[in-house]
Design a protein around this motif. Structure first.
Motif, PDB file in Angstrom:
ATOM      1  N   LEU A 146     -10.437  14.644  -0.532  1.00 16.52           N
ATOM      2  CA  LEU A 146     -10.077  13.622   0.509  1.00 16.52           C
ATOM      3  C   LEU A 146     -10.978  12.289   0.561  1.00 16.52           C
ATOM      4  CD1 LEU A 146      -8.081  15.615   3.095  1.00 16.52           C
ATOM      5  CD2 LEU A 146      -7.207  14.264   1.260  1.00 16.52           C
ATOM      6  N   LEU A 147     -12.426  12.897   0.417  1.00 13.92           N
ATOM      7  CA  LEU A 147     -13.290  11.975   0.481  1.00 13.92           C
ATOM      8  C   LEU A 147     -13.153  10.723  -0.378  1.00 13.92           C
ATOM      9  CD1 LEU A 147     -15.899  10.866   1.922  1.00 13.92           C
ATOM     10  CD2 LEU A 147     -17.392  12.179   0.342  1.00 13.92           C
ATOM     11  N   ALA A 148     -12.346  10.972  -1.566  1.00 13.63           N
ATOM     12  CA  ALA A 148     -12.071   9.908  -2.568  1.00 13.63           C
ATOM     13  C   ALA A 148     -11.302   8.712  -1.834  1.00 13.63           C
ATOM     14  CB  ALA A 148     -11.321  10.503  -3.880  1.00 13.63           C
ATOM     15  N   VAL A 149     -10.290   9.186  -0.935  1.00 12.51           N
ATOM     16  CA  VAL A 149      -9.430   8.198  -0.522  1.00 12.51           C
ATOM     17  C   VAL A 149      -9.935   7.018   0.157  1.00 12.51           C
ATOM     18  CG1 VAL A 149      -7.433   7.936   1.222  1.00 12.51           C
ATOM     19  CG2 VAL A 149      -7.558   9.957  -0.116  1.00 12.51           C
ATOM     20  N   PRO A 150     -10.989   6.976   1.367  1.00 13.02           N
ATOM     21  CA  PRO A 150     -11.687   6.040   1.714  1.00 13.02           C
ATOM     22  C   PRO A 150     -12.538   5.164   0.732  1.00 13.02           C
ATOM     23  CG  PRO A 150     -12.415   7.875   2.779  1.00 13.02           C
ATOM     24  CD  PRO A 150     -11.253   8.396   2.009  1.00 13.02           C
ATOM     25  N   LEU A 151     -13.004   6.022  -0.179  1.00 15.32           N
ATOM     26  CA  LEU A 151     -13.930   5.232  -1.152  1.00 15.32           C
ATOM     27  C   LEU A 151     -13.114   4.266  -2.215  1.00 15.32           C
ATOM     28  CD1 LEU A 151     -16.521   8.233  -2.059  1.00 15.32           C
ATOM     29  CD2 LEU A 151     -16.992   6.140  -0.773  1.00 15.32           C
ATOM     30  N   PHE A 152     -11.951   4.721  -2.565  1.00 15.37           N
ATOM     31  CA  PHE A 152     -11.116   4.011  -3.312  1.00 15.37           C
ATOM     32  C   PHE A 152     -10.542   2.647  -2.503  1.00 15.37           C
ATOM     33  CE2 PHE A 152     -10.259   7.673  -6.270  1.00 15.37           C
ATOM     34  CZ  PHE A 152     -10.689   7.167  -7.402  1.00 15.37           C
ATOM     35  N   ILE A 153     -10.615   2.885  -1.194  1.00 17.36           N
ATOM     36  CA  ILE A 153      -9.905   1.926  -0.215  1.00 17.36           C
ATOM     37  C   ILE A 153     -11.090   0.802  -0.144  1.00 17.36           C
ATOM     38  CG2 ILE A 153      -9.268   1.257   1.941  1.00 17.36           C
ATOM     39  CD1 ILE A 153      -7.865   4.135   2.323  1.00 17.36           C
ATOM     40  N   GLY A 155      -5.434   1.406  -6.747  1.00 15.98           N
ATOM     41  CA  GLY A 155      -4.982   2.950  -6.416  1.00 15.98           C
ATOM     42  C   GLY A 155      -3.809   2.623  -5.226  1.00 15.98           C
ATOM     43  N   SER A 156      -3.705   1.387  -4.842  1.00 13.35           N
ATOM     44  CA  SER A 156      -2.843   1.277  -3.783  1.00 13.35           C
ATOM     45  C   SER A 156      -1.778   0.062  -4.063  1.00 13.35           C
ATOM     46  CB  SER A 156      -3.632   0.889  -2.490  1.00 13.35           C
ATOM     47  OG  SER A 156      -2.943   0.381  -1.388  1.00 13.35           O
ATOM     48  N   ALA A 157      -0.447   0.328  -3.840  1.00  8.57           N
ATOM     49  CA  ALA A 157       0.426  -0.756  -4.001  1.00  8.57           C
ATOM     50  C   ALA A 157       0.367  -1.863  -2.918  1.00  8.57           C
ATOM     51  CB  ALA A 157       1.976  -0.164  -3.994  1.00  8.57           C
ATOM     52  N   VAL A 158      -0.058  -1.561  -1.667  1.00 13.98           N
ATOM     53  CA  VAL A 158       0.020  -2.382  -0.610  1.00 13.98           C
ATOM     54  C   VAL A 158      -1.381  -3.283  -0.899  1.00 13.98           C
ATOM     55  CG1 VAL A 158      -0.334  -2.732   1.849  1.00 13.98           C
ATOM     56  CG2 VAL A 158       1.134  -0.808   1.104  1.00 13.98           C
ATOM     57  N   ALA A 159      -2.334  -2.757  -1.509  1.00 16.19           N
ATOM     58  CA  ALA A 159      -3.587  -3.602  -1.685  1.00 16.19           C
ATOM     59  C   ALA A 159      -3.094  -4.683  -2.662  1.00 16.19           C
ATOM     60  CB  ALA A 159      -4.638  -2.675  -2.049  1.00 16.19           C
ATOM     61  N   ASP A 160      -2.472  -4.303  -3.744  1.00 14.80           N
ATOM     62  CA  ASP A 160      -2.047  -5.105  -5.052  1.00 14.80           C
ATOM     63  C   ASP A 160      -1.214  -6.156  -4.568  1.00 14.80           C
ATOM     64  OD1 ASP A 160      -3.430  -3.596  -6.490  1.00 14.80           O
ATOM     65  OD2 ASP A 160      -1.993  -2.831  -7.596  1.00 14.80           O
ATOM     66  N   ALA A 161      -0.430  -5.900  -3.554  1.00 19.03           N
ATOM     67  CA  ALA A 161       0.754  -6.877  -3.225  1.00 19.03           C
ATOM     68  C   ALA A 161       0.186  -7.890  -1.947  1.00 19.03           C
ATOM     69  CB  ALA A 161       1.885  -6.049  -2.249  1.00 19.03           C
ATOM     70  N   ALA A 162      -0.597  -7.182  -1.241  1.00 22.86           N
ATOM     71  CA  ALA A 162      -1.316  -8.168  -0.131  1.00 22.86           C
ATOM     72  C   ALA A 162      -2.499  -8.847  -0.624  1.00 22.86           C
ATOM     73  CB  ALA A 162      -1.797  -7.285   1.155  1.00 22.86           C
ATOM     74  N   GLY A 163      -3.101  -8.668  -1.782  1.00 22.16           N
ATOM     75  CA  GLY A 163      -4.346  -9.223  -2.160  1.00 22.16           C
ATOM     76  C   GLY A 163      -3.907 -10.209  -3.186  1.00 22.16           C
ATOM     77  N   ARG A 185     -10.033   1.181   9.147  1.00 15.49           N
ATOM     78  CA  ARG A 185      -8.848   1.434   9.883  1.00 15.49           C
ATOM     79  C   ARG A 185      -7.694   1.823   8.704  1.00 15.49           C
ATOM     80  NH1 ARG A 185     -10.584  -3.615  12.225  1.00 15.49           N
ATOM     81  NH2 ARG A 185      -9.656  -4.976  10.420  1.00 15.49           N
ATOM     82  N   GLN A 186      -7.663   1.244   7.658  1.00 17.78           N
ATOM     83  CA  GLN A 186      -6.637   1.828   6.650  1.00 17.78           C
ATOM     84  C   GLN A 186      -6.807   3.252   6.487  1.00 17.78           C
ATOM     85  OE1 GLN A 186      -7.502  -1.108   3.464  1.00 17.78           O
ATOM     86  NE2 GLN A 186      -5.355  -1.427   3.326  1.00 17.78           N
ATOM     87  N   VAL A 195      -4.373   6.414   7.129  1.00 16.89           N
ATOM     88  CA  VAL A 195      -3.915   7.695   6.064  1.00 16.89           C
ATOM     89  C   VAL A 195      -4.639   9.022   6.639  1.00 16.89           C
ATOM     90  CG1 VAL A 195      -4.300   8.631   3.736  1.00 16.89           C
ATOM     91  CG2 VAL A 195      -4.162   6.133   4.096  1.00 16.89           C
ATOM     92  N   GLY A 196      -5.609   9.149   7.231  1.00 20.41           N
ATOM     93  CA  GLY A 196      -6.291  10.159   7.601  1.00 20.41           C
ATOM     94  C   GLY A 196      -5.554  10.997   8.750  1.00 20.41           C
ATOM     95  N   ILE A 197      -4.755  10.229   9.974  1.00 16.36           N
ATOM     96  CA  ILE A 197      -4.038  10.845  11.032  1.00 16.36           C
ATOM     97  C   ILE A 197      -2.767  11.408  10.096  1.00 16.36           C
ATOM     98  CG2 ILE A 197      -2.522   9.959  12.755  1.00 16.36           C
ATOM     99  CD1 ILE A 197      -4.705   8.043  13.372  1.00 16.36           C
ATOM    100  N   VAL A 198      -2.291  10.695   9.196  1.00 18.03           N
ATOM    101  CA  VAL A 198      -1.065  11.284   8.408  1.00 18.03           C
ATOM    102  C   VAL A 198      -1.508  12.346   7.769  1.00 18.03           C
ATOM    103  CG1 VAL A 198       0.955  10.983   6.821  1.00 18.03           C
ATOM    104  CG2 VAL A 198      -0.043   8.904   8.218  1.00 18.03           C
TER     105      VAL A 198
END
Length: 431
Positions: free
Chosen positions: A58-65, A111-119, A276-277, A281-284
């Motif tokens: 799971l540590l990979a998630v914040p690193l990819f973000i 690795g994130s659709a939202v990052a692609d769309a917003a960026g 924050r992102q 994800v961590g709370i979910v």
């Protein structure tokens, strides 16, 4: 199914319907179940801590973000867009193809659709609208559709999460996503080409071939990021989590030292936004870990597997029914929640029916990505509306053809598993 579990579901869906964040809804529903069933409420904290402690992946998630947000900063996106314009902008509907190609390339970083769309999506929408050939709705719709490729091509945050719940190799899941991601891009490109001819979209002025080496050289360091990432994983140099750390460090060095597009203040903003992102994800994930304990306690997966075996469904019919359900759920739930809470219910049945879990995971993730653009509640539609100000009615009015094109790609992936599994098998996958 006990009364306590029914209460748990009632609380979960009730809070979600009231607009509560899904992570909080999962946590409150889990605590309600523990209280109603007479179990120690401390079990919630125990399951959460144990689940996170046992899941180094799971540590990979914040690193990819972090890597994605750094690559979105400064001139990195501009250089990638200029490269895409030089390669595919010369064809009719060129900026539509640039949009798809940019999402395909940037997916190897975020690795994130939202990052692609917003960026990078916001930039390309402005480019398309400025030409006068594309309506705002069309530019926004193709941007939303192409952003769904991001979490399918590696690296992929949803695949990291699926690996957590299924026990499958992240490396093989990453490999399995390449073919489907290319198929999604191809389906969108074919549709864009057809619409460009029908609507008479203008062609862009082609970039002279003499300038191609210069444009490629400016984008080359950014283009190398997915190569470094995948080489590290499949060359046995790094684990996927270590590769995520390498990706974040490479993005930082690239943006700050090579492109000089990052200031200290900008870096602090990126880290704060990434935190924050990652926390969201961590709370979910934390809520899902407790909820999955409840589902296992209630023996839901085994009961569901026995029910499916009793109906004698064929693997193909089972896959079609599950994907129909996921499409419907994708209208109201985000991908992370579906992968963490819904998908694990079907894993025992997949094993019983002989369905490969890597294939099933990739198909489920593609399905979840299509859910992000399902009108009228697709999350990506709201993201693009928020960052561009384009009215939702204009985006929804143009999204249906792209939605159907991605459904065709999903159907092909379901019918032909080898499209997904061929590449992992070349690297030793035995599934």
């Amino acid at each position: 199914m006990s009364l306590a579990f029914l209460l748990c579901l009632l609380v979960l869906f009730g809070l979600a319907a009231m607009g509560a964040p899904i992570g909080y809804a999962l946590l409150v529903a889990a605590i309600a179940y523990l209280g109603a069933s007479g179990q120690d409420l401390a079990l919630a904290a125990e399951q959460l801590i144990q689940g996170l402690y046992d899941s180094f992946v799971l540590l990979a998630v914040p690193l990819f973000i972090v890597a994605a947000n750094i690559m979105n900063a400064g001139t990195v996106s501009d250089r990638l867009l200029k490269f895409c314009v030089a390669v595919v902008g010369r064809f009719r509907g060129g900026l539509g193809h640039v949009n798809i190609a940019a999402s395909l390339i940037f997916s190897g970083m975020s690795g994130s659709a939202v990052a692609d769309a917003a960026g990078i999506g916001k930039i390309i929408i402005e480019m398309m609208v400025k030409t006068g050939s594309y309506t705002r709705g069309y530019a926004a719709a193709i941007t939303a559709a192409s952003a769904t490729i991001g979490p399918v091509i590696p690296p992929s945050i949803p695949m990291v999460i699926y690996a957590l719940v299924s026990g499958q190799s992240i490396g093989y899941l990453f490999l399995a996503g390449i073919g489907p991601g290319l198929l999604m891009a191809l389906s969108l490109a074919v549709l864009n080409a057809g619409l460009a001819r029908r609507r008479g979209f203008a062609t862009e002025e082609p970039v002279p071939l003499a300038r191609m080496p210069q444009v490629t050289a400016r984008a080359f360091p950014a283009l190398m990021m997915p190569v470094i990432l995948l080489t590290g994983i499949y060359g046995g140099v790094t684990t996927p989590t270590e590769a995520a750390a390498v990706a974040a460090l490479y993005a930082l060095l690239l943006a700050s030292l090579v492109y000089r597009a990052l200031t200290a203040g900008g870096l602090f903003t990126i880290f704060a936004h990434s935190a924050r992102q990652a926390a969201t994800v961590g709370i979910v994930i934390g809520g899902a870990l407790i909820f999955n304990y409840i589902v296992a306690t209630e023996n839901i997966p085994r009961s569901l597997g026995a029910l499916i075996e009793g109906t004698e469904l064929s693997p193909l019919v089972f896959l079609l029914l599950v994907n129909l359900l996921l499409l419907l759920l994708g209208c109201v739930l985000d991908a992370t929640t579906i992968i963490l809470v819904i998908v694990p219910l079907f894993l025992p049945a997949c094993a019983a029916l002989g369905i490969d879990l890597v294939h099933f995971g990739v198909v489920a993730i593609v399905n979840c990505m299509i859910g992000l653009i399902t009108p009228p509640y697709g999350i990506l539609l709201f993201v693009i509306n928020a960052v561009t100000g384009i009215p939702l009615r204009e985006i929804i009015g143009e999204i249906l053809p792209f939605f159907l094109a991605l459904l065709v790609a999903l159907g092909i992936l379901i019918l032909f598993p080898d499209l997904t599994l061929w590449l992992p098998r070349q690297f030793g996958y035995q599934g």
